[in-house]
Design a protein around this motif. Structure first.
Motif, PDB file in Angstrom:
ATOM      1  N   GLY A  37      43.378   1.522  26.129  1.00  0.00           N
ATOM      2  CA  GLY A  37      44.732   2.037  26.239  1.00  0.00           C
ATOM      3  C   GLY A  37      45.046   3.138  25.253  1.00  0.00           C
ATOM      4  O   GLY A  37      46.206   3.513  25.066  1.00  0.00           O
ATOM      5  N   ARG A  40      46.285   8.334  27.297  1.00  0.00           N
ATOM      6  CA  ARG A  40      47.311   8.308  28.328  1.00  0.00           C
ATOM      7  C   ARG A  40      46.703   8.707  29.677  1.00  0.00           C
ATOM      8  O   ARG A  40      45.864   9.590  29.748  1.00  0.00           O
ATOM      9  N   ARG A  50      42.058  -4.102  33.258  1.00  0.00           N
ATOM     10  CA  ARG A  50      43.032  -4.573  32.269  1.00  0.00           C
ATOM     11  C   ARG A  50      43.095  -3.551  31.152  1.00  0.00           C
ATOM     12  O   ARG A  50      42.087  -2.926  30.816  1.00  0.00           O
ATOM     13  N   VAL A  51      44.283  -3.377  30.591  1.00  0.00           N
ATOM     14  CA  VAL A  51      44.495  -2.376  29.555  1.00  0.00           C
ATOM     15  C   VAL A  51      45.064  -3.052  28.316  1.00  0.00           C
ATOM     16  O   VAL A  51      46.006  -3.844  28.404  1.00  0.00           O
ATOM     17  N   GLY A  52      44.489  -2.739  27.161  1.00  0.00           N
ATOM     18  CA  GLY A  52      44.974  -3.300  25.903  1.00  0.00           C
ATOM     19  C   GLY A  52      43.915  -4.122  25.209  1.00  0.00           C
ATOM     20  O   GLY A  52      42.883  -4.488  25.785  1.00  0.00           O
TER      21      GLY A  52
END
Length: 249
Positions: A37, A40, A50-52
């Motif tokens: 993440g 941008r 999944r992001v993060g």
């Protein structure tokens, strides 16, 4: 038929997306790509995404157990040392096989004027000896560690995908752009900036290599930051095909 095997691909690199594409179409396989993440509007890979972060090695280990993950492919950037260390620790704790995919690094050729250093801090320390009084630096090390260059008396052109956080060098110009970069574009960039030194990381691969060719053609010295070492005992491969084959074993 049983439940599909869940395979995790860490990283949104070119190699990570290629591996996800190769895995996503296989029967009996569920592929989940995990992106940090940090960029941008990233280019999303095939399969689930999944992001993060996971919350360190313990959080990742818990995720691997909860999702009953059968294998992990670390296809993060060669300089994402923290994530690779967490992946190694988490996989060891959870008893999940780990494969690390690392594209080969760059090798100097005839005419290259490379100065290899061990860190971004060492790159900043090396600049004063390489610059004239009105020194110009083309800096392509990414967003991280730019504070190390804040005290260097030079004009910087900083290329980054997204705007970096301060502190930054007092004299700087931001060049917001995303690779891959072709040779003609890199030649035009060097001709416009006319840097006395190019500073970059040994990321390897072809997406950002043309800048090194352009620098060689123009006689521009390159300060090249070496990669951090891999955790001990972690198997590493150099190609997507080998990574996919290892992960499916």
């Amino acid at each position: 038929m049983g439940a599909p095997r869940t395979l995790i691909v860490l990283g949104g690199t070119t190699e990570g997306r290629a591996a996800a594409a190769a895995l996503a179409g296989r029967p009996g396989v569920r592929v989940v790509s995990s992106l940090a993440g940090a960029v941008r509007a990233p280019s999303l890979p095939d399969g689930e995404v999944r992001v993060g972060g996971f919350g360190g090695a313990e959080g990742l280990a818990a995720y691997l157990c909860a999702e009953r993950v059968a294998g992990v492919l670390d296809a993060t950037h060669p300089f994402a040392a923290g994530m690779t260390a967490n992946a190694a620790a988490a996989c060891a704790a959870a008893g999940v096989p780990l494969v690390v995919l690392r594209r080969p690094g760059w090798t100097a050729g005839p005419g290259d004027r490379w100065h290899r250093v061990g860190s971004v801090a060492a790159a900043a320390a090396a600049l004063p000896a390489l610059l004239p009084g009105d020194g110009r630096v083309l800096l392509t090390t990414g967003r991280g560690g730019l504070a190390r260059f804040a005290g260097v008396d030079a004009a910087f052109w900083i290329r980054s995908v997204d705007p970096p956080d301060p502190p930054l060098p007092a004299r700087h110009t931001l060049l917001l752009d995303r690779g891959p970069f072709d040779l003609d574009a890199e030649r035009a960039l060097l001709d416009g900036v006319r840097p006395h030194v190019l500073v970059t990381k040994d990321s390897g691969g072809t997406a950002t290599a043309p800048k090194l060719t352009a620098a060689r053609e123009r006689g521009v010295p390159v300060v090249l930051v070496d990669r951090p070492p891999l955790p001990g005992g972690v198997p590493a491969v150099c190609t997507v095909d080998d990574a996919v084959a290892r992960l499916l074993e």
